[in-house]
Design an enzyme around this catalytic site. Sequence first.
Site, PDB file in Angstrom:
ATOM      1  CB  SER A  77      -0.955   0.012   1.203  1.00 17.78           C
ATOM      2  OG  SER A  77      -2.037  -0.858   0.981  1.00 17.78           O
ATOM      3  CE  LYS A  80      -4.613   1.700  -0.598  1.00 20.26           C
ATOM      4  NZ  LYS A  80      -4.017   0.461  -0.108  1.00 20.26           N
ATOM      5  CB  SER A 133      -4.285   1.468   3.971  1.00 23.73           C
ATOM      6  OG  SER A 133      -3.410   1.017   2.977  1.00 23.73           O
ATOM      7  CE  LYS A 237      -1.389   4.050   2.699  1.00 19.92           C
ATOM      8  NZ  LYS A 237      -1.341   2.867   3.602  1.00 19.92           N
TER       9      LYS A 237
END
Length: 364
Positions: A77, A80, A133, A237
Site C-alpha cells: 500500500s 497509495k 489504506s 504511509k
Amino acid sequence: MIYKKFKILLHLEYKRPLKRKIWTVCLIASCFLLYGSFVHKAEAIPEIYAQSYIVVDAKSGRIIGSRNPDTKLPIASTTKIMTTILAIESIEDYDKKIEVPASCAGIEGSSIYLKPKQKVSIRDLLYGTMLRSGNDAAQTLAEFAGSKNESGFIEMMNVRARELGALNSNFVNPHGLNNDNHYSTAYDLALISSHAMKNDLFKEITSAEKYKADSLNTYLYNKNKVVYEYEYGTGIKIGYTKAAGRCLVASAEKDGTEIIVVVLNDNNWFQDCYKIFDWAFENYKSYQIVEQGQFAGRAADGTPVFIDRSFSYILTDEEKEKIRLESEITVPHIINNRRTNICGTFKVYIGDEIIHTGSLVSDY
C-alpha cells in the site's frame, strides 16, 4: 552534548569581473564559542532488518544511508502515495461529492467499506486512502481522476513516476495488491514521497492522527503510528501484503531538518525507522547554504548579480567545516527559453566534491 543549528554566512571574495572567484564560508562567532576546536564526527548508521532501505534529506534529496536501494520489490500500500498525490494534482474540487462505482466496492484487503452509488467527497476519499489504506477509496479516486478509466489513471501513475525520475517502478493498480508487474524500489519511493511531501494538502493528510469524514459519517484514524508514536513524526504511509512483507515510508522533522526513511520487507519496520531518525537527527543538521536573491557580485558592465535559487543541505559537523563555493560571472545570456538573464554559475563543494550547481542572474 548540546547541538544547535546555525545559519552559514557567506563572505564573497570578489576581485575582477568575468573571473572565477571563491566564496569562503565562515560560521558566526557563537558557533566557535559553543564548539571550540572540537568537530563532531558522524556515527555509523545503525544496522536494521530491512531487505531494502534508504534515508534521504527531504529538501535536497541527499542520500545519507541505504542498502539495496535500487532492488525492484513489491511495495503493497505504499503505492497509495503515488495514487494520492496524483489525484490531488489532477482534481480541482476536493469537496465535490462523487458516486462510488460498483466496481470500486468490495475490493479485498484494507477498506473503508464503500457501497455502490454511495456519495462521498473527494477529500474524504483522499484521507481514507492514506489514513485507513482503503483499497476501495484508492480505486474510486483512480476511476474519477482517470475520467472513469482506471487504465488511464494507471498510465498517469507511470508517466508521473518517470517524470520524477522513478525509473525502476511500474504500477498496474492504484492500491498495491500483489501483482508480479507491480513494483518499485526504496530509491524510487523516496523520490515520489519527497515530491508528495512538498504539497501542502498531501502533508496535511498524511500527518493527521485522525480525521472526521463527514460524507462517511465517521472518524478515520491513521494506521501509520509514526505520526503519534515518534515525537517528530510527520507521515507518511504503511503497507503490507504477504508478498511484500512490512513496508513503511516514514518522515520526521526536527529543527528544520526533514528526513524520509523507506524500509521494504522489514518485520521491525517502525522501530527501525525510529532508530534511523534518531541517528540522522543526532548527526546531521540542515543548513541554508545560499538564499535566492543573495548578492553575488557584479558583471563587467556593473550589473549586480544574484543567486537564482535557494539551496539547503544536511551536513555533519565535520562536513560543514569543508563547505566552499566557487562562482564564475559571465556576460549575460538566456538559456532554456528563460526570460531571465543568466550571468554565470556557482558550485557548492564539500571538500573537492560538488554537491550543487546553480545559476547567477541579473534579476530574480
